[in-house]
Design a protein around this motif. Structure first.
Motif, PDB file in Angstrom:
ATOM      1  N   LEU A   3      -0.679   8.830  12.945  1.00  0.00           N
ATOM      2  CA  LEU A   3      -0.514   8.085  14.286  1.00  0.00           C
ATOM      3  C   LEU A   3       0.546   8.732  15.003  1.00  0.00           C
ATOM      4  O   LEU A   3       1.709   9.012  14.553  1.00  0.00           O
ATOM      5  N   PRO A   4       0.685   8.478  16.540  1.00  0.00           N
ATOM      6  CA  PRO A   4       1.707   8.985  17.266  1.00  0.00           C
ATOM      7  C   PRO A   4       2.910   7.882  17.197  1.00  0.00           C
ATOM      8  O   PRO A   4       4.217   8.289  17.423  1.00  0.00           O
ATOM      9  N   GLU A   5       2.648   6.706  16.764  1.00  0.00           N
ATOM     10  CA  GLU A   5       3.902   5.584  16.467  1.00  0.00           C
ATOM     11  C   GLU A   5       3.196   4.575  15.839  1.00  0.00           C
ATOM     12  O   GLU A   5       1.947   4.305  15.816  1.00  0.00           O
ATOM     13  N   ALA A   6       3.888   3.989  14.895  1.00  0.00           N
ATOM     14  CA  ALA A   6       3.787   2.620  14.155  1.00  0.00           C
ATOM     15  C   ALA A   6       4.806   1.747  14.450  1.00  0.00           C
ATOM     16  O   ALA A   6       5.982   2.200  14.525  1.00  0.00           O
ATOM     17  N   GLY A   7       4.638   0.253  14.350  1.00  0.00           N
ATOM     18  CA  GLY A   7       5.607  -0.644  14.699  1.00  0.00           C
ATOM     19  C   GLY A   7       5.467  -1.746  13.644  1.00  0.00           C
ATOM     20  O   GLY A   7       4.586  -1.755  12.705  1.00  0.00           O
ATOM     21  N   ALA A   8       6.222  -2.852  13.798  1.00  0.00           N
ATOM     22  CA  ALA A   8       6.339  -3.970  12.884  1.00  0.00           C
ATOM     23  C   ALA A   8       5.088  -4.402  12.678  1.00  0.00           C
ATOM     24  O   ALA A   8       4.439  -4.703  13.417  1.00  0.00           O
ATOM     25  N   GLY A   9       4.809  -4.831  11.297  1.00  0.00           N
ATOM     26  CA  GLY A   9       3.643  -5.274  10.752  1.00  0.00           C
ATOM     27  C   GLY A   9       2.592  -4.391  10.370  1.00  0.00           C
ATOM     28  O   GLY A   9       1.763  -4.698   9.773  1.00  0.00           O
ATOM     29  N   GLU A  10       2.878  -3.187  10.614  1.00  0.00           N
ATOM     30  CA  GLU A  10       1.789  -2.065  10.240  1.00  0.00           C
ATOM     31  C   GLU A  10       1.961  -1.418   8.890  1.00  0.00           C
ATOM     32  O   GLU A  10       3.163  -1.338   8.566  1.00  0.00           O
TER      33      GLU A  10
ATOM     34  N   LEU B 234      -4.349  -9.062   9.591  1.00  0.00           N
ATOM     35  CA  LEU B 234      -5.089  -9.240   8.420  1.00  0.00           C
ATOM     36  C   LEU B 234      -5.212  -8.080   7.316  1.00  0.00           C
ATOM     37  O   LEU B 234      -5.019  -8.245   6.146  1.00  0.00           O
ATOM     38  N   GLU B 235      -5.549  -6.806   8.194  1.00  0.00           N
ATOM     39  CA  GLU B 235      -5.682  -5.591   7.423  1.00  0.00           C
ATOM     40  C   GLU B 235      -4.346  -5.135   6.757  1.00  0.00           C
ATOM     41  O   GLU B 235      -4.172  -4.864   5.549  1.00  0.00           O
ATOM     42  N   ALA B 236      -3.149  -5.468   7.547  1.00  0.00           N
ATOM     43  CA  ALA B 236      -1.947  -4.842   7.076  1.00  0.00           C
ATOM     44  C   ALA B 236      -1.424  -5.806   5.845  1.00  0.00           C
ATOM     45  O   ALA B 236      -1.100  -5.183   5.097  1.00  0.00           O
TER      46      ALA B 236
END
Lengths: 643, 304
Positions: free
Chosen positions: A295-302, B14-16
């Protein structure tokens, strides 16, 4: 949904694509018994067409059998899931419901209003963005309304709907509604709710749930569903500094080492500098790896896996963080704590704390004050009972990274686990770190425990005698010490009664004081072990948790638990100090075995049967046991001595 | 760069959440296992598991409790899936039930389910000493499931006590168990049937072909359509086997799983049909029908 029938498959595929992009709102409903929570949720499911024919058939059948609303459909039966609560007509556990509109998908935590189940409300609130607080128009604000609002606020809920229900039974009166709203606002002013929406409604007849209905033309605000669909719950977690608690080190082969976890807050991109909060070691992000590609970026909750450009030591429980805004690192913090177990909280008792992905032993060192959840006043306390809330100080066995809960829920929330029962007994929210821990450093000593022990030709050890009053602990311990002394071994005895005349004279016999009594003795015994001595501790020490605490203070082989196993009737018949007689007469409170429990050891190193052997024989058994395990140096000191 | 407001869709959230749960189990338990029932929910759970550990393989095996009465297409799909993903698959059948030829026709669904599913599952969990077992159950399926924890504690005899469940807050799951005790873990707790289908569509997840409409041999019995999957199915006089265009909304043992007449042969058609349907998913499962608390009873005995 009848519009669906007219869609052909390609139009339908577009419809699905739109619906995949809905957002999610999680909310909880709370209120007193009979405020109509279950009816409201049943109504939401019914009005949003989430009920199927067979569920409706089953509902009609159940309404006749258990229903409380005559011939009408009783929506509450739809959501009261478990047999027991259907019989009692109350909801006794948190239940989760699901419905959706064209704008949003909803997960509802239905939490009970029944007094002794308040812990469930905290459970539901912990994962909710919004709370719907129900009141019955006829009764207005009750004690439990205040309690539930307080808990919602404590758990950091920022959006509240005040659902003034059963307004049909109050003649759809605007005055009644206004009076309840004013009363609510008066006490909830300090709760820090960002949005507050009062709505007059009738869950039973549907007014202002989905549709407005004709009965309250004076009300111009949104219906409940309109509000839930549009309320802005964005907490801007991505705008906060980056945090990711590491869950699992991902190491499929020697060439790949990734750190898997769910991003708690902030954003991360390849090239970003990151720091391991506790060790302070730093690196830069190499890639954000997922099954669907980097991913080029990821944020809160991922939920992602991060690889770094440097080989640095990271394991589960570490927190990856932005270098310019780090969490606190300490082994002590102040927190709000909700107690959730029948067994009270005792300061000094060892528990396990799970915060983020870190599990550490810890204890409450001090209860600053309890909070009365009905009046919000502060009270002094020595223990915490089920459903009580307090501000406490925690001390952990090692320093960990954390944030204040109000800033970062995921790195500021923790649960407390009982070490014996394994139950989740408390839920906590960190307020701030305590600095004492980082200012008191260990003084390095040149003469070590090992060198002191070697000079004495013995291995230092604690012989921990536990058993009922009158079981023979002190008698046997005294005999053992005399034998060791005659063998030129260096010993010291800590006797329960004697210590209570000095070091512990400020302590009584409540469960809380018993815990503190043992904690001090255990710490004192540890100091004597450091001095190289064989320490004999003769204490009733009725609770497994505290004996476990003592064991964990010491190293392997330094703690020998000796269970002086004398049955209650035998000890009571001996009654050398006349204490059982007094306890039976009610003249002594909290007497172990009579009015306070004794938890027998599960795996003691030694169990002494005082009904089969004399005290002298048992003392010999202990000395032989120690000799065999080379506590007096290699080789038996007794030659062919045997018992 | 401006940050958009609803950054994550409900499916992403949901997936996360599911991936987080699956990783917690791998990190905290000594010996976990994933119960794989071959249905669409298991397919989604397995897909999430592959995502959770990528590029590693899942650090635990799959286990299927084979009642010997599953649809043949399910068994071949199961074996192909394990092979395609390179996963360890444990298959267990209750040897006592096999010896006594316990079957749904002569023993009734209640005895059969108890022996071939519940008892078989308990045997396998005990024999392997698993301390955590994933299941694909969802809270929206049935009333007693709506109160289920994500980490659901089971005693050493695999019993569930709905009144004595651990409180579960935030994402902080309590995985502490004593020897013999275990936790059933439900990573799909917060998914609905529609979420499952949308996710299968979005992620192109393989599922058993029985979900798609096709001409298949069926008999009509008590108003429900049962597929004749092999020669063990007794056909009463007066019953006729006919080919109809059918599919399944839910998959289990073929004598206990009713088909629906449907022309839906693609995923969008299935989802469209589901949205228009007025009958809930588990009504095709004959075991829930005895009375409305029957699932709760089964769960207390150790059924998933």
């Amino acid at each position: 949904m009848s519009a669906l029938e007219s869609l052909d498959v390609s139009a339908f595929t577009e419809y699905l694509a739109r619906h995949e992009k809905k957002s999610l709102l999680r909310f909880l409903t709370c209120g007193s018994v009979d405020d109509g929570k279950s009816t409201l949720i049943g109504r939401l499911l019914y009005d949003t067409k989430l009920l199927f024919e067979d569920q409706l058939a089953s509902l009609e059948k159940d309404s006749k059998k258990h229903g409380t609303v005559g011939e009408d459909i009783d929506f509450a039966l739809l959501v009261d899931g478990l047999e027991a609560e259907r019989e009692q007509g109350i909801t006794i556990d948190v239940a989760y419901r699901f419905f959706a509109t064209d704008k949003r998908k909803f997960i509802v935590a239905d939490t009970p209003g029944h007094e002794q189940y308040t812990r469930n409300m905290a459970t539901g609130a912990s994962n909710s963005d919004l709370a719907v607080i129900l009141v019955d128009s006829r009764y207005g604000i009750l004690t439990q309304t205040r309690r539930h609002s307080f808990i919602a606020s404590l758990l950091g809920i920022r959006h509240v709907v005040l659902a003034v229900n059963k307004i049909d039974l109050a003649g759809y009166s605007e005055d009644v509604f206004n009076r309840i709203v004013a009363e609510y606002k008066a006490f909830a002013a300090d709760f820090g709710f960002h949005t507050f929406q009062p709505i007059p409604l009738s869950a039973r007849f549907g007014d202002n749930v989905l549709e407005r209905g004709p009965n309250m033309p004076w009300y111009t605000g949104p219906t409940l569903v309109e509000h839930l669909e549009t309320v802005d719950i964005e907490q801007d977690l991505v705008a906060k500094p980056f945090r990711m608690p590491v869950q699992w080190v991902n190491r499929p082969n020697l060439d790949f080492r990734g750190f898997s976890g769910t991003i708690a807050s902030g954003l991360v991109r390849p090239g970003d500098a990151v720091v391991v909060a506790k060790s302070g070691r730093s690196s830069t992000v190499k890639a954000i790896v997922t099954h669907n590609g980097d991913l080029p970026e990821a944020g809160a909750g991922e939920a992602v896996t991060i690889t770094l450009n440097d080989e640095i030591d990271i394991s589960r429980g570490d927190v990856l963080t932005a270098p310019d805004n780090r969490p606190e690192v300490s082994d002590q913090f102040a927190a709000h704590l909700i107690w959730m177990a029948d067994e009270p909280l005792y300061p000094g008792r060892p528990y396990l704390i799970k915060l983020g992905t870190k599990l550490v032993p810890g204890q409450v060192t001090e209860i600053k004050h309890k909070i009365d959840v009905n009046t919000f006043s502060e009270l002094a306390a020595k223990t915490l009972a089920l459903n009580e809330v307090a501000v406490v100080n925690f001390a952990l066995s090692e320093a960990i990274a954390f944030d204040p809960y109000c800033e970062h829920h995921d790195t500021g929330a923790f649960i407390v686990i009982d070490r014996i029962s394994n139950l989740t007994v408390g839920a906590g929210m960190v307020d701030f770190g305590l600095r004492r821990a980082s200012n008191i450093h260990w003084q390095a000593l040149d003469v070590t425990k090992e060198s002191r022990a070697a000079a004495k030709q013995q291995k230092p050890v604690v012989l921990w005698f536990t058993g009922l009053s009158g079981s023979g602990k002190s008698t046997i311990a005294n005999l053992v010490e005399r034998r060791l002394h005659s063998l030129d071994r260096h010993t010291f005895t800590l006797d329960g009664d004697n210590v209570r005349h000095g070091l512990n004279k400020d302590l009584g016999f409540s469960d809380a004081d018993r815990v503190e009594n043992i904690r001090r003795v255990a710490e004192t015994a540890k100091l004597f072990v450091d001095a190289g001595l064989i320490v004999l501790v003769s204490f009733i020490s009725p609770f497994r948790s505290e004996r476990q605490l003592a064991r964990e203070l010491l190293e392997d082989g330094e703690f020998v638990e000796i269970f002086v196993n004398t049955p209650l009737d035998v000890a009571e018949a001996r009654d050398p100090k006349g204490l059982y007689k007094k306890a039976r007469e009610g003249k002594i409170q909290n007497f172990t075995g009579i009015s306070s429990p004794y938890e027998a050891p599960e795996n003691p190193e030694l169990t002494l049967d005082t009904t089969a052997y004399t005290s002298e024989e048992l003392a010999d058994q202990i000395v032989a046991w120690l000799d065999k395990r080379e506590y007096f140096g290699a080789g038996s000191i007794f030659g062919d001595y045997s018992i | 760069m401006p940050v958009s407001k609803d950054r994550l869709t409900h499916l992403k959230r949901l997936e996360a959440e599911s991936i987080h749960i699956i990783r917690e189990v791998a990190a905290e338990f000594k010996n976990p296992v994933m119960l794989y029932s071959i249905g669409k929910d298991s397919s989604v759970m397995l897909h999430l598991t592959m995502k959770a550990f990528y590029p590693s393989k899942p650090p635990f095996p799959l286990m299927h409790v084979d009642t010997t009465w599953k649809f043949r297409e399910m068994i071949s799909f199961r074996d192909e899936t394990a092979k395609r993903l390179g996963l360890d698959l444990i298959v267990h059948t209750n040897p006592d039930g096999k010896r006594d030829n316990i079957n749904p026709f002569t023993h009734g669904s209640s005895v059969y389910t108890n022996v071939m599913k519940t008892e078989a599952l308990k045997q396998a969990l005990t024999a392997h000493g698993f301390d955590a077992a994933f299941g694909g159950a969802r809270r929206d399926e049935e009333k007693s499931r709506a109160k289920e924890r994500i980490f659901s504690f089971r005693t050493a005899t695999h019993a569930w006590d709905p009144k004595n469940q651990r409180p579960e807050l935030w994402k902080l799951y309590n995985s502490r168990v004593r020897p013999g005790e275990s936790i059933r873990v439900f990573p799909l707790s917060n998914w609905t049937e529609l979420d499952i289908w949308q996710y299968i569509l979005l992620e192109n997840i393989p599922i058993v072909p029985l979900y798609f409409a096709k001409e298949r041999p069926v008999v009509e019995r008590n108003g429900q359509l049962l597929m004749v999957d092999d020669e063990r199915m007794p056909i009463a006089s007066g019953e006729t086997i006919e080919n109809r265009l059918i599919r399944f909304r839910t998959l289990g043992c073929y004598p206990l799983t009713a088909a629906i007449e449907s022309p839906a042969a693609t995923l969008p058609e299935i989802v469209r049909e589901m949205l228009l349907a007025r009958t809930s998913e588990r009504s095709g499962r004959l075991i829930d029908h005895d009375d409305s608390a029957s699932m709760e009873k089964k769960k207390k005995e150790g059924y998933f």
